[in-house]
Design an enzyme around this catalytic site. Structure first.
Site, mmCIF file in Angstrom:
data_model
loop_
_atom_site.group_PDB
_atom_site.id
_atom_site.type_symbol
_atom_site.label_atom_id
_atom_site.label_comp_id
_atom_site.label_asym_id
_atom_site.label_seq_id
_atom_site.Cartn_x
_atom_site.Cartn_y
_atom_site.Cartn_z
ATOM 1 C CE LYS A 181 -12.717 -11.777 -12.112
ATOM 2 N NZ LYS A 181 -11.340 -12.082 -11.885
ATOM 3 C CG ASN A 235 1.779 3.133 -5.834
ATOM 4 O OD1 ASN A 235 2.160 4.133 -6.436
ATOM 5 N ND2 ASN A 235 2.389 1.959 -5.926
ATOM 6 C CG ASN A 260 -3.533 -1.001 -12.967
ATOM 7 O OD1 ASN A 260 -3.422 -1.172 -11.749
ATOM 8 N ND2 ASN A 260 -2.857 -1.733 -13.833
ATOM 9 C CG HIS A 299 2.078 -2.438 -15.378
ATOM 10 N ND1 HIS A 299 1.743 -3.625 -14.750
ATOM 11 C CD2 HIS A 299 3.077 -2.720 -16.226
ATOM 12 C CE1 HIS A 299 2.519 -4.589 -15.222
ATOM 13 N NE2 HIS A 299 3.326 -4.067 -16.123
ATOM 14 N N GLY A 358 0.787 -1.231 0.000
ATOM 15 C CA GLY A 358 0.000 0.000 0.000
ATOM 16 C C GLY A 358 0.818 1.279 0.000
ATOM 17 C CG MET A 379 -1.416 -8.229 -6.741
ATOM 18 S SD MET A 379 -0.843 -7.629 -8.375
ATOM 19 C CE MET A 379 0.629 -6.704 -7.960
ATOM 20 N NE ARG A 380 -10.138 -13.146 -7.771
ATOM 21 C CZ ARG A 380 -11.324 -13.466 -7.283
ATOM 22 N NH1 ARG A 380 -11.777 -12.858 -6.207
ATOM 23 N NH2 ARG A 380 -12.045 -14.421 -7.855
ATOM 24 C CG LEU A 381 -6.498 -10.503 -13.760
ATOM 25 C CD1 LEU A 381 -6.359 -11.501 -14.903
ATOM 26 C CD2 LEU A 381 -5.769 -9.200 -14.083
HETATM 27 C C1 GAR Z 1 3.176 -1.315 -7.465
HETATM 28 O O1 GAR Z 1 4.507 -1.340 -7.875
HETATM 29 C C2 GAR Z 1 2.242 -1.417 -8.653
HETATM 30 O O2 GAR Z 1 2.735 -0.785 -9.779
HETATM 31 C C3 GAR Z 1 2.181 -2.913 -8.831
HETATM 32 O O3 GAR Z 1 2.068 -3.405 -7.527
HETATM 33 C C4 GAR Z 1 2.839 -2.584 -6.663
HETATM 34 C C5 GAR Z 1 2.039 -2.299 -5.421
HETATM 35 O O4 GAR Z 1 2.844 -1.670 -4.472
HETATM 36 N N1 GAR Z 1 1.082 -3.294 -9.676
HETATM 37 C C6 GAR Z 1 1.167 -4.245 -10.605
HETATM 38 O O5 GAR Z 1 2.166 -4.925 -10.791
HETATM 39 C C7 GAR Z 1 -0.095 -4.437 -11.428
HETATM 40 N N2 GAR Z 1 0.150 -5.246 -12.574
HETATM 41 P P1 GAR Z 1 2.218 -0.933 -3.227
HETATM 42 O O6 GAR Z 1 1.248 -1.926 -2.578
HETATM 43 O O7 GAR Z 1 3.360 -0.634 -2.330
HETATM 44 O O8 GAR Z 1 1.513 0.300 -3.719
#
Ligand code: GAR
Length: 205
Positions: free
Chosen positions: A65, A14, A107, A109, A12, A90-92
């Site tokens: 789902k 971000n 989102n 990435h 978390g 992480m769930r589509l």
């Molecule tokens: C981040 O780096 C984000 O870009 C990635 O998960 C991490 C979450 O970090 N997302 C993906 O890879 C989506 N395909 P956080 O929980 O510290 O924010």
């Protein structure tokens, strides 16, 4: 004020960057809800500290789902959510869910899409030996890591980098870029034309 729900499954960081940006007034919206599918996620403690409501919805409790997503929708509707921000969720999400919130799901990435899709993007780019990778913020469509791109920033892979040092630099960029993209959305400055997103703001580093 618009209401935002952040979806997260992990640490978390971000989410925290978004909370900070809201406190500073960079993001002018209510962070109304954290949707989380993992009881052990660090994001939950961050939400509690910030006084943000948490909807913990676990796959184990709702293996179908459709049931899982209906539960999420119930929380989104109760909290009158206008914008969904995926931050390491992480769930589509199904095509039906995405269609319901069309052009209202963002989102982040940790790679320069369309390169290195998937859940191990930093590691994949590092192991591939690319010299440049980066961060992408995009609208979510029915395909994984695919929707119209809002912002991208390159991160060079330096000689002597380890996966950890690269991860650190990528996360730093993420924490700056995501609040900027959310701000552009909230200000109505993102116009989607086909695959392309036009914005009328020049972002300086
Ligand atoms: C981040 O780096 C984000 O870009 C990635 O998960 C991490 C979450 O970090 N997302 C993906 O890879 C989506 N395909 P956080 O929980 O510290 O924010």
């Amino acid at each position: 004020m618009k209401n935002i729900a952040v979806f997260a499954s992990g640490r978390g960081t971000n989410f925290s960057a978004i909370i900070k940006a809201a406190r500073k007034g960079i993001i002018k919206a209510d962070l109304s809800l954290l949707v989380c599918d993992n009881a052990h996620a660090g994001a939950i403690a961050r939400a509690r500290r910030a006084g943000i409501k948490v909807a913990l919805i676990k796959k184990e409790d709702l293996p179908r789902k459709r049931d899982f997503e209906n539960k999420i929708i119930q929380h989104l509707e109760e909290n009158k959510i206008d914008l969904i921000v995926l931050a390491g969720f992480m769930r589509l999400l199904s095509a039906e869910f995405v269609a319901k919130y069309k052009n209202r799901i963002l989102n982040i990435h940790p790679a320069l899409l369309p390169s290195f899709k998937g859940s191990q993007a930093i590691k994949d780019a590092f192991n591939y030996g690319t010299k440049v990778t980066g961060v992408t913020v995009h609208f979510v469509d029915e395909k994984t890591d695919h929707g119209p791109i809002i912002l991208q920033e390159a991160v060079k892979i330096k000689q002597g980098d380890t996966l950890e040092s690269l991860e650190k630099r990528i996360h730093k960029v993420e924490h700056r870029l995501y609040p900027q993209a959310i701000k552009l959305f909230l200000e109505g400055r993102l116009k989607i034309r086909g695959r392309k997103v036009e914005n009328n703001l020049i972002i300086s580093k």
